[in-house]
Scaffold this active site. Structure first.
Site, PDB file in Angstrom:
ATOM      1  N   CYS A  47      77.435  28.073  20.710  1.00  0.00           N
ATOM      2  CA  CYS A  47      76.535  28.977  19.987  1.00  0.00           C
ATOM      3  C   CYS A  47      75.760  28.199  18.907  1.00  0.00           C
ATOM      4  O   CYS A  47      76.017  27.014  18.663  1.00  0.00           O
ATOM      5  CB  CYS A  47      77.337  30.103  19.346  1.00  0.00           C
ATOM      6  SG  CYS A  47      78.432  29.547  18.029  1.00  0.00           S
ATOM      7  N   ALA A  95      77.825  26.497  16.345  1.00  0.00           N
ATOM      8  CA  ALA A  95      78.388  25.234  16.850  1.00  0.00           C
ATOM      9  C   ALA A  95      77.353  24.111  16.738  1.00  0.00           C
ATOM     10  O   ALA A  95      77.692  22.971  16.411  1.00  0.00           O
ATOM     11  CB  ALA A  95      78.835  25.392  18.301  1.00  0.00           C
ATOM     12  N   ARG A 102      84.745  17.192  17.607  1.00  0.00           N
ATOM     13  CA  ARG A 102      83.826  16.146  18.060  1.00  0.00           C
ATOM     14  C   ARG A 102      84.201  14.737  17.608  1.00  0.00           C
ATOM     15  O   ARG A 102      83.489  13.795  17.859  1.00  0.00           O
ATOM     16  CB  ARG A 102      82.388  16.494  17.667  1.00  0.00           C
ATOM     17  CG  ARG A 102      81.781  17.442  18.695  1.00  0.00           C
ATOM     18  CD  ARG A 102      80.422  17.947  18.313  1.00  0.00           C
ATOM     19  NE  ARG A 102      79.451  16.926  18.003  1.00  0.00           N
ATOM     20  CZ  ARG A 102      78.628  16.340  18.880  1.00  0.00           C
ATOM     21  NH1 ARG A 102      78.687  16.672  20.140  1.00  0.00           N
ATOM     22  NH2 ARG A 102      77.744  15.454  18.495  1.00  0.00           N
ATOM     23  N   HIS A 116      70.882  23.485  16.253  1.00  0.00           N
ATOM     24  CA  HIS A 116      70.386  22.168  15.832  1.00  0.00           C
ATOM     25  C   HIS A 116      69.047  22.343  15.110  1.00  0.00           C
ATOM     26  O   HIS A 116      68.815  21.756  14.051  1.00  0.00           O
ATOM     27  CB  HIS A 116      70.132  21.246  17.037  1.00  0.00           C
ATOM     28  CG  HIS A 116      71.291  21.075  17.965  1.00  0.00           C
ATOM     29  ND1 HIS A 116      71.142  21.000  19.324  1.00  0.00           N
ATOM     30  CD2 HIS A 116      72.625  20.958  17.719  1.00  0.00           C
ATOM     31  CE1 HIS A 116      72.322  20.828  19.886  1.00  0.00           C
ATOM     32  NE2 HIS A 116      73.238  20.813  18.937  1.00  0.00           N
TER      33      HIS A 116
HETATM   34  S1  SF4 Z   1      81.903  31.206  17.530  1.00  0.00           S
HETATM   35 FE1  SF4 Z   1      81.521  32.529  15.758  1.00  0.00          FE
HETATM   36  S2  SF4 Z   1      79.385  32.161  15.217  1.00  0.00           S
HETATM   37 FE2  SF4 Z   1      79.654  31.402  17.325  1.00  0.00          FE
HETATM   38  S3  SF4 Z   1      79.102  33.153  18.669  1.00  0.00           S
HETATM   39 FE3  SF4 Z   1      81.320  33.244  18.328  1.00  0.00          FE
HETATM   40  S4  SF4 Z   1      81.548  34.636  16.548  1.00  0.00           S
HETATM   41 FE4  SF4 Z   1      79.413  33.952  16.579  1.00  0.00          FE
END
Ligand code: SF4
Length: 478
Positions: free
Chosen positions: A58, A61, A92, A191
């Site tokens: 996402c 991330a 990472r 990014h």
């Molecule tokens: S990991 Fe967290 S920020 Fe990323 S999509 Fe899931 S809930 Fe949303």
């Protein structure tokens, strides 16, 4: 190796399992590269289909996990529920030097740990309190970033106001990053957002501080190297050996101070184009700093890149680049003499993030190996155009391949090695297929630079020629 027609048929066969609508949509993301074309001909950077298993991450991330997280002297708050930060914690392997918990914080996890009451009443007060606690407990931090998770955007918290107020109060930068996971179609937008926040919240304030900067004609910045297993270190050595001064590393083993000084360099050197082309373009427009893409995977590309970089400087640097290439020749020859006979002719299929599916191809080729299929999780159109310079005729290309598609392609093309991520690793290893993780280097590395190539070659040999594979049978051979 399969022909263009055979691979086109393979795509059709694999798509036949899907419902008609799904097949029609996925068809646009799969293709076979045909020599001479200037594009791989796949659609990219589109939303993954509901119901398929995508390997994408996402936006959070992309920002916290990739761009901001490795800035070691800052504290990055995963703002929202604890899970997002916990499950992406140190995944990472961005190596760094420093005393963790004192002046560096890379492997620590800071979270605002949202609860129901924060969703109902908002999390701004809690965020403010966390920043106070951070200042008290870790006074040597160089600044703070707020990495928003999904709920923060959904309830509309004003993290910018908190950032402005706290920054004034503590006298340090507090950067709010609106990288809620639901934004965009993958980590790629994270990014971009992370780059934009550096442009808007870091550089304007840094311009005044940079007045004191004492530059040299040889100042460069390494952009888009996350120091996975020490990658940026094995790259920096080479740049310094040819006489350049590396002012900043973005962002593996990098500091906030280095980041702020970057608008003073003479040339930005970009390794991961996908994740950091935005800020490089900005520095070109605003500060007139040119940028150059380079590739430090495998001796062929390392030598080519060193020469291209050196061409941007004077004859001293160009002569030193030749010396450095010569100096490492024996090391490369030894590595090739040892490993190439063991790897020659082996085939590989890759599926990684936004750069490696093309950048690593020449390193495999140096070892005599052949790429028969490659694809990206989150590439854009310009990445697929660049890929044509790396792949051969009839290479299978897959964008945001689903777990089913990748598995079927591998079963049919039967590569000797699959190089992808942790989500794929055990699926293929259970099929008795040699596998290397190409996001984290499978707990090894570095793979960049001449030193990295020696490790890369050893790891590929370890994976491919392990006697373990003879003890388990592939399902299609049973
Ligand atoms: S990991 Fe967290 S920020 Fe990323 S999509 Fe899931 S809930 Fe949303």
């Amino acid at each position: 190796m399969a022909t263009v027609e055979e691979n086109k048929k393979l795509i059709k066969d694999v798509l036949a399992t899907y419902p008609e609508k799904t097949a029609k949509k996925r068809e646009k993301h799969l293709n076979v590269y045909e020599e001479g074309k200037d594009d791989c001909g796949v659609k990219s950077n589109k939303q993954s289909l509901p119901g398929v298993m995508t390997t994408r991450g996402c936006a959070y991330a992309g920002s916290k996990g990739v761009v901001w997280g490795p800035i070691k002297d800052m504290i990055h708050i995963s703002h929202g529920p604890v899970g997002c930060g916990y499950y992406s914690w140190s995944g990472r392997r961005n190596y760094y030097i420093g005393t963790t918990g004192v002046d560096t914080f890379g492997t620590m996890n800071f979270t605002s740990d949202f609860q129901e009451r924060d969703i109902v009443f908002g999390g701004d007060k809690k965020l403010s309190k966390i920043i106070d606690e951070i200042e008290e407990l870790f006074p040597l931090n160089g600044g703070i970033s707020i990495q928003s998770e999904c709920p923060v955007g959904l309830i509309g918290d004003d993290i910018e106001s908190v950032a402005r107020a706290k920054s004034k109060e503590i006298g340090k930068s507090v950067v709010p990053v609106r990288c809620e996971g639901f934004r965009g179609v993958s980590q790629s937008l994270g990014h971009h957002i992370a780059n934009d926040m550096i442009r808007d919240w870091v550089f304007p304030a840094a311009d005044a501080e940079n007045a004191e900067f004492e530059g040299t004609p040889y100042d460069v910045a390494i952009i888009g190297d996350y120091n996975i297993g020490g990658d940026a270190w094995s790259s920096r050595i080479l740049l310094e050996e040819i006489g350049l001064r590396v002012v900043a590393q973005w962002s593996g083993d990098g500091t906030f101070t280095e980041m702020k000084a970057t608008p003073k360099v003479k040339l930005n050197l970009i390794h991961c184009y996908r994740s950091m082309n935005y800020i490089s373009r900005h520095m070109e427009e605003k500060y007139g700093i040119p940028w150059l893409e380079y590739n430090f995977f495998g001796p062929t590309k390392i030598a080519e890149s060193l020469r291209t970089i050196a061409e941007r400087f004077d004859e001293t640097i160009q002569a030193k680049a030749e010396e450095v290439i010569k100096k490492y020749q024996k090391q490369c020859d030894d590595v090739l003499a040892k490993y190439r006979p063991r790897l020659e002719g082996k085939t590989v299929m890759m599926m990684v993030g936004g750069l490696r599916p093309r950048h690593v191809v020449p390193a495999f080729q140096d070892l005599g190996m052949k790429m028969i299929g490659t694809g990206y999780e989150f590439a854009h159109g310009d990445d697929y155009k660049r890929t044509t310079k790396y792949v051969d005729d009839a290479t299978l290309i897959y964008d945001d391949a689903t777990a089913y598609e990748f598995e079927e392609f591998v079963k049919k093309l039967k590569p000797d090695l699959v190089a992808s991520g942790v989500k794929e690793k055990y699926v293929f290893q259970k099929m008795a297929l040699p596998f290397r993780q190409m996001h984290s280097w499978d707990y090894s590395g570095p793979y960049h630079g001449y030193d990295g190539f020696a490790i890369f070659a050893r790891d590929m040999d370890l994976a491919l020629n392990s006697p373990t594979w003879g003890l388990v049978g592939t399902p299609w051979n049973k």
